[in-house]
Design an enzyme around this catalytic site. Structure first.
Site, PDB file in Angstrom:
ATOM      1  N   ASP A 257      11.451 -11.507  -3.203  1.00 32.22           N
ATOM      2  CA  ASP A 257      10.235 -12.341  -3.218  1.00 32.22           C
ATOM      3  C   ASP A 257      10.473 -13.717  -3.825  1.00 32.22           C
ATOM      4  O   ASP A 257       9.570 -14.312  -4.402  1.00 32.22           O
ATOM      5  CB  ASP A 257       9.094 -11.631  -3.990  1.00 32.22           C
ATOM      6  CG  ASP A 257       8.879 -10.232  -3.482  1.00 32.22           C
ATOM      7  OD1 ASP A 257       8.883 -10.067  -2.256  1.00 32.22           O
ATOM      8  OD2 ASP A 257       8.727  -9.307  -4.302  1.00 32.22           O
TER       9      ASP A 257
ATOM     10  N   LYS B 269      12.645 -16.849   0.140  1.00 31.00           N
ATOM     11  CA  LYS B 269      13.755 -17.121   1.068  1.00 31.00           C
ATOM     12  C   LYS B 269      13.254 -17.588   2.430  1.00 31.00           C
ATOM     13  O   LYS B 269      13.820 -18.483   3.037  1.00 31.00           O
ATOM     14  CB  LYS B 269      14.608 -15.857   1.239  1.00 31.00           C
ATOM     15  CG  LYS B 269      15.288 -15.407  -0.040  1.00 31.00           C
ATOM     16  CD  LYS B 269      15.966 -14.057   0.128  1.00 31.00           C
ATOM     17  CE  LYS B 269      15.010 -12.911   0.264  1.00 31.00           C
ATOM     18  NZ  LYS B 269      14.244 -12.558  -0.938  1.00 31.00           N
ATOM     19  N   GLY B 270      12.182 -16.933   2.918  1.00 29.61           N
ATOM     20  CA  GLY B 270      11.654 -17.255   4.253  1.00 29.61           C
ATOM     21  C   GLY B 270      11.315 -18.727   4.366  1.00 29.61           C
ATOM     22  O   GLY B 270      11.669 -19.396   5.336  1.00 29.61           O
TER      23      GLY B 270
ATOM     24  N   GLY C 240       9.376  -9.103   3.554  1.00 30.95           N
ATOM     25  CA  GLY C 240       8.219  -9.858   4.047  1.00 30.95           C
ATOM     26  C   GLY C 240       8.490 -11.317   3.758  1.00 30.95           C
ATOM     27  O   GLY C 240       8.306 -11.773   2.638  1.00 30.95           O
ATOM     28  N   HIS C 241       9.029 -12.020   4.736  1.00 33.24           N
ATOM     29  CA  HIS C 241       9.392 -13.428   4.534  1.00 33.24           C
ATOM     30  C   HIS C 241       8.236 -14.321   4.982  1.00 33.24           C
ATOM     31  O   HIS C 241       7.894 -14.367   6.160  1.00 33.24           O
ATOM     32  CB  HIS C 241      10.686 -13.754   5.284  1.00 33.24           C
ATOM     33  CG  HIS C 241      11.880 -13.091   4.670  1.00 33.24           C
ATOM     34  ND1 HIS C 241      13.150 -13.176   5.164  1.00 33.24           N
ATOM     35  CD2 HIS C 241      11.979 -12.317   3.551  1.00 33.24           C
ATOM     36  CE1 HIS C 241      13.979 -12.492   4.375  1.00 33.24           C
ATOM     37  NE2 HIS C 241      13.293 -11.951   3.401  1.00 33.24           N
TER      38      HIS C 241
ATOM     39  N   ARG D 249      26.854   9.035   9.050  1.00 34.41           N
ATOM     40  CA  ARG D 249      27.353   9.028  10.432  1.00 34.41           C
ATOM     41  C   ARG D 249      26.503   9.866  11.380  1.00 34.41           C
ATOM     42  O   ARG D 249      26.987  10.546  12.264  1.00 34.41           O
ATOM     43  CB  ARG D 249      28.831   9.459  10.468  1.00 34.41           C
ATOM     44  CG  ARG D 249      29.708   8.458   9.733  1.00 34.41           C
ATOM     45  CD  ARG D 249      30.966   9.012   9.221  1.00 34.41           C
ATOM     46  NE  ARG D 249      30.745  10.046   8.228  1.00 34.41           N
ATOM     47  CZ  ARG D 249      31.706  10.713   7.633  1.00 34.41           C
ATOM     48  NH1 ARG D 249      32.955  10.482   7.944  1.00 34.41           N
ATOM     49  NH2 ARG D 249      31.432  11.643   6.728  1.00 34.41           N
TER      50      ARG D 249
ATOM     51  N   GLN E  72      15.475  -9.154   0.422  1.00 37.86           N
ATOM     52  CA  GLN E  72      15.414  -8.623  -0.952  1.00 37.86           C
ATOM     53  C   GLN E  72      16.192  -9.559  -1.889  1.00 37.86           C
ATOM     54  O   GLN E  72      16.375 -10.709  -1.550  1.00 37.86           O
ATOM     55  CB  GLN E  72      15.941  -7.178  -1.028  1.00 37.86           C
ATOM     56  CG  GLN E  72      15.053  -6.148  -0.353  1.00 37.86           C
ATOM     57  CD  GLN E  72      15.265  -6.054   1.143  1.00 37.86           C
ATOM     58  OE1 GLN E  72      16.376  -5.952   1.593  1.00 37.86           O
ATOM     59  NE2 GLN E  72      14.204  -6.096   1.911  1.00 37.86           N
TER      60      GLN E  72
ATOM     61  N   THR F  26      17.320  -1.275  -3.406  1.00 42.13           N
ATOM     62  CA  THR F  26      17.183  -0.914  -1.999  1.00 42.13           C
ATOM     63  C   THR F  26      18.519  -0.308  -1.553  1.00 42.13           C
ATOM     64  O   THR F  26      19.431  -0.138  -2.364  1.00 42.13           O
ATOM     65  CB  THR F  26      16.742  -2.135  -1.146  1.00 42.13           C
ATOM     66  OG1 THR F  26      16.378  -1.663   0.148  1.00 42.13           O
ATOM     67  CG2 THR F  26      17.813  -3.203  -1.062  1.00 42.13           C
TER      68      THR F  26
ATOM     69  N   GLY G  74       1.228  -5.420  -0.511  1.00 37.56           N
ATOM     70  CA  GLY G  74       0.047  -5.928  -1.220  1.00 37.56           C
ATOM     71  C   GLY G  74       0.022  -5.514  -2.688  1.00 37.56           C
ATOM     72  O   GLY G  74      -0.920  -5.826  -3.410  1.00 37.56           O
TER      73      GLY G  74
HETATM   74  P1  IMP Z   1      12.877   0.155  -0.235  1.00 40.11           P
HETATM   75  O1  IMP Z   1      13.966  -0.775   0.131  1.00 40.11           O
HETATM   76  O2  IMP Z   1      11.630  -0.041   0.587  1.00 40.11           O
HETATM   77  O3  IMP Z   1      13.288   1.586  -0.281  1.00 40.11           O
HETATM   78  O4  IMP Z   1      12.425  -0.191  -1.744  1.00 40.11           O
HETATM   79  C1  IMP Z   1      13.321  -0.055  -2.838  1.00 40.11           C
HETATM   80  C2  IMP Z   1      12.948  -1.001  -3.960  1.00 40.11           C
HETATM   81  O5  IMP Z   1      13.161  -2.342  -3.519  1.00 40.11           O
HETATM   82  C3  IMP Z   1      11.468  -0.957  -4.366  1.00 40.11           C
HETATM   83  O6  IMP Z   1      11.388  -1.249  -5.748  1.00 40.11           O
HETATM   84  C4  IMP Z   1      10.837  -2.072  -3.575  1.00 40.11           C
HETATM   85  O7  IMP Z   1       9.668  -2.574  -4.191  1.00 40.11           O
HETATM   86  C5  IMP Z   1      11.957  -3.083  -3.584  1.00 40.11           C
HETATM   87  N1  IMP Z   1      11.938  -3.948  -2.401  1.00 40.11           N
HETATM   88  C6  IMP Z   1      12.320  -3.629  -1.152  1.00 40.11           C
HETATM   89  N2  IMP Z   1      12.183  -4.675  -0.331  1.00 40.11           N
HETATM   90  C7  IMP Z   1      11.709  -5.682  -1.087  1.00 40.11           C
HETATM   91  C8  IMP Z   1      11.399  -7.052  -0.814  1.00 40.11           C
HETATM   92  O8  IMP Z   1      11.550  -7.554   0.307  1.00 40.11           O
HETATM   93  N3  IMP Z   1      10.932  -7.782  -1.859  1.00 40.11           N
HETATM   94  C9  IMP Z   1      10.821  -7.262  -3.096  1.00 40.11           C
HETATM   95  N4  IMP Z   1      11.112  -5.999  -3.422  1.00 40.11           N
HETATM   96  C10 IMP Z   1      11.554  -5.217  -2.407  1.00 40.11           C
END
Ligand code: IMP
Length: 423
Positions: free
Chosen positions: A13, A16-17, A40-41, A143, A224, A239, A302
């Protein structure tokens, strides 16, 4: 031609977008290399706000190719909805959006598995976005996955069935109450796959190699942030992909010696969504003020984002792991009006003061040590040139550059494309 990388240096967050969108006019190709619809960019221009999930952030520029690389995981249902959201802009995405055949597909049961796994973890849950990211990458490394290229094979639905059946057994094994109607989910999924197949699937590593030979400019877009990297992040609260520079090599097929600039994006403070350690997190009205002014709510879920002061120990670590050559600071405008700003420059750890990120950064192990700097009052959002910045803001930036030993070349003072100032 070399490839430049653009990466988030915190917990995602960072904005980057917006920066990809701003830089896109300098590039022929924008390529996403990891993650999926957990991202979410957000892009804002001409009074329009748009959130991209899997589609690269160069899509609004007509003469730019947007590539979804092999390291990305694609949910056809989300992808097709994303395309529908773009229809109003009259973009020719059948021409300028390309998808790697080696990218993995998120199945409906991957999403269900994500939900089951999180529910089973109870209080220890990761705080996943529940988009099926973890289970899809698990099938990739195990795999068992289904890839975009499989969708062109006549027998892929057999492979799908076998995997979905296995997933159903795994969901039952978790022994949690997950209600679902797989038939309904599959109807939506197969319809989306048919629509996805109208796009161009390519052998992306060959495409990138050829583009480089022809002197095309390429920007690799990360999703991320570095502290969510599966290897270098705050594991297990991460992630499931490599969000750091190395991920661009494996997620696109770009050799390391072809990477030139590494743009590191960070916010002037820190935020995090989901669970996991966050040494500089604020639980008081200062944190609330940052969240409110910064509109810190997840673009995908959200959920309110946790807020805190800038953590230079963590940021330095991210700069090192990625080999950042230029920094870009976002949301400096949010800090206007704070009398004093704090920056974490060290941790107290096991009785000593340290300046590197240790294995364990839970609050019972580390305590942030802050340096205080003077804040500024001026509203930065209407500024268009660096020479309009107040002295205290310039001092803050100079202090960070000195600590990080990398120049801050760009400063963002608002969500719109135009609110971006080069230094
Ligand atoms: P997942 O990748 O959806 O499994 O989430 C794993 C962790 O990464 C969680 O704490 C999410 O809130 C965080 N996370 C995943 N994608 C984003 C992102 O685009 N922005 C911020 N946090 C993210």
């Amino acid at each position: 031609m070399a490839v430049d990388l653009l990466l988030g240096l915190q917990w995602g967050d960072e904005g980057k977008g917006k920066i990809v969108d701003v830089l896109t006019s300098k590039y022929n190709i924008i390529a996403r290399f990891q993650g999926g619809p957990n991202a979410g960019h957000t892009l804002e221009f001409d009074g329009i706000k748009h959130v991209l999930r899997t589609i690269p952030s160069g899509i609004f520029h007509k003469n730019v190719i947007n590539l979804v690389g092999n390291g990305v995981v694609i949910d056809p249902v989300v992808f097709v909805k994303e395309l529908e959201g773009l229809d109003q802009f009259g973009l020719d995405y059948k021409k300028n959006l390309l998808i790697s055949r080696k990218a993995h597909i998120i199945l409906p049961t991957h999403r269900l598995l994500d939900a089951a796994s999180e529910a089973a973890k109870g209080k220890a849950k990761i705080g996943s976005t529940l988009k099926g990211i973890g289970p899809t990458y698990m099938d990739k490394t195990g795999r068992n996955g289904i890839r975009v290229g499989d969708l062109e094979m006549h027998n892929w639905e057999h492979k799908y069935r076998a995997l979905a059946n296995k997933h159903e057994k795994m969901i039952a094994f978790y022994d949690v109450n997950i209600q679902y109607d797989l038939e309904e989910l599959e109807e939506e999924f197969f319809q989306a796959v048919r629509q996805l197949k109208e796009l161009q699937f390519i052998d992306s590593e060959a495409y990138i190699h050829q583009a480089q030979k022809e002197g095309k400019t390429i920007l690799a877009e990360g999703a991320q942030g570095s502290l969510l990297d599966v290897d270098f992040g705050t594991y297990p609260f991460v992630t499931s992909s490599n969000t750091t520079a190395a991920g661009a090599c494996t997620g696109l097929g770009v050799p390391p010696n072809k990477v030139k600039d590494v743009y590191g994006i960070f916010k002037a403070y820190t935020t995090r969504v989901g669970s996991g350690p966050f040494p500089t997190e604020l639980f008081d009205e200062t944190g609330e003020k940052m969240a409110k002014i910064g509109n810190e709510f997840g673009a995908v879920t959200g959920r309110p984002r946790r807020c805190g002061w800038l953590d230079l120990v963590a940021l330095k670590y991210a700069v090192q792991v990625n080999g950042v050559t230029q920094l870009m600071m976002m949301k400096g405008d949010v800090l206007s009006g704070f009398k004093t700003l704090k920056v974490c420059t060290a941790y107290k750890y096991k009785g000593a003061q340290i300046q590197h990120l240790p294995y364990n950064i839970e609050s019972e192990n580390v305590e942030p040590v802050y340096t205080e700097v003077k804040g500024w009052d001026a509203d930065l959002t209407g500024m268009t040139k660096a020479d309009q910045f107040p002295k205290e803001f310039n001092d803050y930036v100079a202090f960070l550059e000195e600590e990080l030993q990398v120049p801050i070349k760009l400063v963002s003072v608002g969500p719109d494309r135009k609110q971006t100032i080069e230094r």
